[in-house]
Scaffold this active site. Structure first.
Site, PDB file in Angstrom:
ATOM      1  N   TYR A  54      -1.556  -0.328  10.388  1.00 54.82           N
ATOM      2  CA  TYR A  54      -1.739  -0.874   9.037  1.00 54.82           C
ATOM      3  C   TYR A  54      -0.572  -0.458   8.129  1.00 54.82           C
ATOM      4  CZ  TYR A  54      -3.777  -0.995   4.294  1.00 54.82           C
ATOM      5  OH  TYR A  54      -3.997  -1.200   2.955  1.00 54.82           O
ATOM      6  N   SER A  57       0.854  -1.194   0.000  1.00 51.42           N
ATOM      7  CA  SER A  57       0.000   0.000   0.000  1.00 51.42           C
ATOM      8  C   SER A  57       0.886   1.239   0.000  1.00 51.42           C
ATOM      9  CB  SER A  57      -0.880   0.029   1.245  1.00 51.42           C
ATOM     10  OG  SER A  57      -1.541   1.281   1.360  1.00 51.42           O
TER      11      SER A  57
END
Ligand code: NAP
Length: 247
Positions: free
Chosen positions: A156, A142
């Site tokens: 995350y 990501s």
């Protein structure tokens, strides 16, 4: 027999788009999911509608026995060629100093330990050192890994940084064993993951700060994943490709 691709978290979002694109590219597709049986069945149907062999398998990627069972199921379908380590979770947006240790453990279990377990099983089957015939692993990281996700989910973001580093190390370890390992770093993409963070409309909000001024679509990330998996990327390994609209 057609080459087999395993897509973890293939029932929705980026994973589902990757399954369908893989089916169109001629792979037999194993669709992994953890809870949404109907969504997984729908993806299987979409794959079959373009002539591909496809099956769904339920299993938590952070559970070792489930991961081994998934790879055993893939073997029945044909020779494993590609693993897409796509399954990922995030928790509601919050400040770092409000986070619990259980939250950090949970997101690392799925996003990092899960990716490790699947990559290990893929390496054991595809590396020429183990008698395999080579293949490709694509990890879904990501843009969070370099943005850090302050005020939303630093936990995350940290899991995705771990994925980037695992990609470099494993890619170099397997480079001379017929297995390429790469990662794609999506920016903000229109999927249901943002609802897990408590903001279903996050993609549209964040898009105002994206140079392309729009969120990405799952199919755009899927196209990047399938390119990295394909022979067209035969000299590409141990690296990451940003698919983020310039963000
Ligand atoms: P999503 O729409 O929320 O879908 C998540 C998928 O992962 C579902 O198929 C879900 O299965 C599966 N899953 C969740 N936990 C699992 C587990 N423990 N074991 C196996 N499968 C599990 O997510 P997405 O947005 O497509 O995200 C896919 C990947 O892209 C993730 O790694 C995410 O971090 C990354 N990413 C997304 C964005 C974005 O903006 N969307 C941006 C950058 C990176 P069920 O359907 O059964 O629940």
């Amino acid at each position: 027999m057609r080459d087999v691709i395993i897509v973890t978290g293939g029932s929705r979002g980026i994973g589902a788009a990757t399954c369908v694109r893989a089916a169109e590219a001629g792979y037999s597709v194993l669709v992994n999911y953890v809870s949404d049986t109907d969504a997984a069945a729908d993806v299987v149907e979409q794959c079959r509608s373009v002539g591909a062999d496809a099956a769904a398998i339920r299993g938590d990627v952070s559970d070792e026995a489930s991961v081994v069972a998934m790879f055993d199921a893939a073997e029945v379908m044909g020779p494993l060629r590609v693993l897409v380590n796509n399954a990922g979770i995030l928790h509601p947006q919050m400040r770092f100093d409000e986070m619990s240790v259980d939250r950090w453990r949970d997101v690392f279990e799925v996003n990092v330990i899960g990716a490790f377990l699947c990559a290990r099983e893929a390496a054991r089957r595809m590396s020429t050192v183990h008698g395999g015939r080579g293949g490709s692993i694509v990890n879904v990281s990501s843009a969070a890994s370099y943005l850090g996700s302050p005020g939303e989910y630093v936990d995350y973001a940290a899991t995705k940084a771990a994925i980037d580093t695992m990609t470099i190390g494993l890619g170099r370890e397997l480079a001379n064993e017929g297995v390429r390992v790469n990662a794609v770093r999506p920016g903000v993409v229109r999927t249901q993951i943002h609802a897990s963070g408590g903001e279903p409309g996050r993609a549209e909000r964040v898009a105002t700060g994206v140079p392309m001024q729009r969120p990405g679509e799952p199919a755009e990330v899927a196209a990047t994943i399938l390119w990295l998996a394909s022979d067209a990327a035969s000299y590409v390994t141990a690296t990451t490709v940003d698919c983020s609209g310039g963000r």
